[in-house]
Design an enzyme around this catalytic site. Structure first.
Site, short mmCIF file in Angstrom:
data_model
loop_
_atom_site.label_atom_id
_atom_site.label_comp_id
_atom_site.label_asym_id
_atom_site.label_seq_id
_atom_site.Cartn_x
_atom_site.Cartn_y
_atom_site.Cartn_z
N LYS A 284 0.85 -1.19 0.00
CA LYS A 284 0.00 0.00 0.00
C LYS A 284 0.89 1.24 0.00
O LYS A 284 1.92 1.25 0.65
CB LYS A 284 -0.85 0.03 1.28
N ARG A 358 -10.03 -11.45 1.83
CA ARG A 358 -10.89 -12.48 1.24
C ARG A 358 -10.24 -13.86 1.30
O ARG A 358 -10.93 -14.87 1.31
CB ARG A 358 -11.27 -12.07 -0.19
N1 BES Z 1 -8.15 -3.75 4.18
C1 BES Z 1 -8.32 -3.38 2.84
C2 BES Z 1 -9.66 -2.71 2.58
C3 BES Z 1 -9.78 -1.29 3.07
C4 BES Z 1 -9.25 -0.25 2.34
C5 BES Z 1 -10.50 -1.02 4.20
C6 BES Z 1 -9.39 1.05 2.79
C7 BES Z 1 -10.65 0.28 4.64
C8 BES Z 1 -10.09 1.31 3.92
C9 BES Z 1 -8.24 -4.60 1.93
O1 BES Z 1 -7.44 -5.63 2.38
C10 BES Z 1 -7.68 -4.13 0.64
O2 BES Z 1 -6.58 -3.66 0.64
N2 BES Z 1 -8.47 -4.24 -0.41
C11 BES Z 1 -8.08 -3.79 -1.69
C12 BES Z 1 -8.63 -4.76 -2.70
C13 BES Z 1 -8.13 -4.54 -4.10
C14 BES Z 1 -6.64 -4.84 -4.19
C15 BES Z 1 -8.90 -5.42 -5.04
C16 BES Z 1 -8.68 -2.40 -1.92
O3 BES Z 1 -9.79 -2.16 -1.48
O4 BES Z 1 -7.99 -1.56 -2.49
ZN ZN Z 2 -5.39 -5.39 1.81
#
Ligand code: BES
Ligand code: ZN
Ligand code: ZN
Length: 505
Positions: A284, A358
Site C-alpha cells: 500500500k 478475502r
Molecule cells: N483492508 C483493505 C480494505 C480497506 C481499504 C479497508 C481502505 C478500509 C479502507 C483490503 O485488504 C484491501 O486492501 N483491499 C483492496 C482490494 C483490491 C486490491 C482489489 C482495496 O480495497 O484496495
Molecule cells: Zn489489503
C-alpha cells in the site's frame, strides 16, 4: 459508570447535577401562542424546579428545541435542561444523539440524576431507558491508555429517577443490565481496534480474547496456530501470513445456551482479523497504509456481538470464528502470481496480495461450514470500494439468501444503523473466475469491487448454508457524525444490529 434506578421518585436523587428534559409545544396554526405563554412542555418538572427556572429572565428564551440546553442553579445543584424538540417527532436515534451530547456536557461532574420519564420517544418508556444507558455507555468511551496525562475524572454515578411504580423495578433493572452488557462489549471491541499493531499482534489478540471469555457462562474457546492451520489445509489463510514474523491464529469460540432443543438456531460468525495490512508485496502507498491496524475491526465486531449475546444468555447457539494475522512482507511473503489451494480444494491465483482479507475469510468460511450452522454472517473491512459505493456511513450487505439479508436489514433499522444491500450478479461471480486457476483474488476491473469480493467469498460457502457478508470498511471507524462514537478511531458500529439479529434468531 454506575446506573442506579430510583423508582417512585418524588424528588431528585442527590447528585452534583440534575438533568431534566423539555419539549417544544407544537405551533398551532390558528391560535398562535402568545409571546408571554411558555413554549415548553415540561411535564416531569417539580413545582420547585419550575419556579426556580421561571424566576430567571433569560429562561424565557429557551424554547426546548432539539440541541438546545439551558443550565441554572436550584437548591445548590446545577440543573441542566435538555431540549428535545417536538415530542411526537422525537425518534429513538434523535434521543440517542441528544443523550450522547448530554453525557458530554455532564461528564465533568462526578454524579448526576436524570429524570428519565422526560427522556422518552413515542411514549416507549422501556426502549427509551435502553437508549439512555446505551448512549451514555457508548459516549463515555475513551482510549487514553497511551496518554501520560489521562482525561479528567469521569461521571461515576448516574441516578435514574422515575415516577414509575416500584413493582417495575425488576423489569427495568433487566433493561439497564442488558444495555450495559451490550455497550461494555462495544467498548471491548473498540479497545481491540484502537490498540496499536506493535502491541496487538495476532498472538496477543487471540490471548486477550481467550482471557476475556474465560468467565462467560456457556462459552468455549479454542485457538488454532500455524501447525493446526496447516493440518486443516487452510493454505489461503497461511499464504497471507507467509510474510509475517507472528503466527496466524484462528480463534474458534462457541456459545451454547443453557437450554438447547432441536429448535435452537445455530448462527456462525466469521470475522476478518488483520491486525495490520501493509498490502504485502502489492504494498500500500504510505498514506493508505496508515490506520490499517483497524483491518481487524470485522473480527472485533462479530466478537463483541458474540460476547454480548453470551452475557445476555440469549437462546441461540453461536459459533464465532476469528481469522487473525498481519499482512506483512519478508522474503517468505506470498508473491503476486502465486497459485494457492484453499481448504475447500479450490485454487486461487493471488494477483494482488493486498486483496488478502478475502483469502483469510475464504478458509474461515469453509471451516465454519463444517459446523452446519443455520446461517453464516461474516464481517470484514474488506474493500476500499465500499467507501466509494456507500460512503463512510453505510455498511454494505451482500447475501446468498434474501430472507437472511432482509432480517439483517430489519435489525439494522431496529438498531438505528445504516445498512444497504448490494447484489451479487452472475457477471461478477464470472469475473472472479480464473483462467489457469479456479479463481482469481481480484476481478478484471475495479468497478463493483465490494460485491466482486463478496462473489469471491461465496465460492467458499457451501450451497446449502445461508450466508451474508457485511463490509464495514466505511463504518468501522471515524464515525464523527454520530455523537455517541469517538470522532476518530474504532466506532463499534454494526454490533447493535448483530445483537438485535441474534435476539430475533
Ligand atoms: N483492508 C483493505 C480494505 C480497506 C481499504 C479497508 C481502505 C478500509 C479502507 C483490503 O485488504 C484491501 O486492501 N483491499 C483492496 C482490494 C483490491 C486490491 C482489489 C482495496 O480495497 O484496495
Ligand atoms: Zn489489503
Ligand atoms: Zn485488508
Amino acid at each position: 459508570m454506575k446506573f442506579t434506578l430510583n423508582l417512585n421518585a418524588k424528588e431528585f436523587s442527590k447528585a452534583e447535577v440534575v438533568v431534566i428534559s423539555a419539549f417544544t409545544k407544537p405551533e398551532k396554526k390558528e391560535t398562535k401562542s402568545k409571546k408571554t405563554e411558555s413554549k415548553l412542555v415540561n411535564t416531569h418538572w417539580s413545582k420547585e424546579v419550575k419556579a426556580s427556572f421561571e424566576a430567571i429572565n433569560s429562561s424565557a428564551n429557551f424554547n426546548g428545541g432539539k440541541g438546545e440546553t439551558y443550565t441554572f442553579a436550584h437548591d445548590g445543584v446545577d440543573v441542566l435542561v435538555v431540549g428535545l424538540g417536538e415530542k411526537t417527532k422525537l425518534t429513538s436515534e434523535d434521543l440517542r444523539k441528544e443523550l450522547a451530547k448530554t453525557y458530554k456536557s455532564i461528564s465533568k461532574y462526578k454524579s448526576a440524576s436524570i429524570q428519565i420519564d422526560g427522556f422518552t420517544f413515542k411514549s416507549k418508556k422501556e426502549e427509551s431507558l435502553a437508549v439512555l444507558v446505551e448512549a451514555f455507555g457508548m459516549t463515555s468511551y475513551t482510549f487514553d491508555k497511551y496518554l501520560t496525562k489521562k482525561s479528567d475524572a469521569k461521571l461515576a454515578t448516574v441516578n435514574l429517577d422515575s415516577a414509575e411504580a416500584k413493582s417495575k423495578a425488576k423489569k427495568l433493572q433487566k433493561i439497564v443490565d442488558e444495555a450495559i452488557a451490550v455497550t461494555e462489549s462495544i467498548n471491548v471491541a473498540r479497545d481491540f481496534v484502537n490498540e496499536p499493531p506493535n502491541v496487538l499482534r495476532s498472538t496477543e489478540y487471540a490471548k486477550r480474547v481467550k482471557k476475556d471469555v474465560e468467565k462467560i457462562k456457556g462459552v468455549k474457546c479454542k485457538i488454532l496456530g500455524k501447525k493446526e492451520l496447516k493440518k486443516e489445509k487452510m493454505n489461503l489463510f497461511l499464504s497471507v501470513n507467509a510474510g509475517s514474523a507472528y503466527e496466524p491464529q484462528l480463534v474458534h469460540l462457541t456459545y451454547t445456551p443453557s437450554k438447547v432443543t432441536k429448535n435452537t438456531k445455530h448462527i456462525a460468525f466469521v470475522g476478518k482479523g488483520l491486525v495490520f495490512d501493509t498490502g504485502g508485496y502489492s504494498l500500500k502507498p504510505g498514506g493508505s497504509m496508515v490506520n490499517m491496524k483497524f483491518d481487524m475491526a470485522g473480527s472485533a465486531t462479530v466478537y463483541a456481538a458474540f460476547r454480548a449475546a453470551a452475557k445476555l444468555g440469549l437462546n441461540v447457539k453461536i459459533t464465532c470464528i476469528l481469522g487473525m494475522t498481519d499482512n506483512a512482507v519478508n522474503e517468505h511473503a506470498t508473491m503476486p502470481d502465486a497459485i494457492v489451494t484453499g481448504r475447500n480444494g479450490k485454487t486461487v491465483e493471488i494477483l494482488n496480495t493486498d486483496a488478502e482479507g478475502r483469502l483469510v475469510m475464504a478458509d474461515c468460511l469453509d471451516y465454519a461450514c463444517d459446523f452446519k450452522p443455520d446461517a453464516i454472517i461474516d464481517c470484514a473491512t474488506l474493500t476500499g470500494a465500499c467507501l466509494i459505493a456507500l460512503g463512510t456511513e453505510v455498511c454494505g450487505v451482500m447475501s446468498s439468501d434474501q430472507k437472511l439479508a432482509d432480517k439483517l436489514l430489519k435489525s439494522a433499522s431496529a438498531a438505528d444503523e445504516y445498512m444497504w444491500q448490494l447484489p451479487i450478479i452472475p457477471e461478477w461471480s464470472k469475473d472472479m473466475k480464473g483462467t489457469i486457476s479456479d479463481l482469481k483474488n481480484i476481478g478484471g476491473s475495479r468497478w463493483g469491487g465490494t460485491a466482486k469480493a463478496a462473489a469471491f467469498l461465496q465460492e467458499f460457502v457451501r450451497d446449502d448454508i445461508s450466508w451474508a457478508h457485511l463490509d464495514i470498511a466505511g463504518v468501522g471507524d471515524s464515525q464523527s457524525h454520530l455523537p455517541y462514537c469517538p470522532p476518530k478511531g474504532a466506532s463499534g458500529v454494526v454490533i447493535r444490529s448483530l445483537v438485535d439479529f441474534l435476539k430475533n434468531s
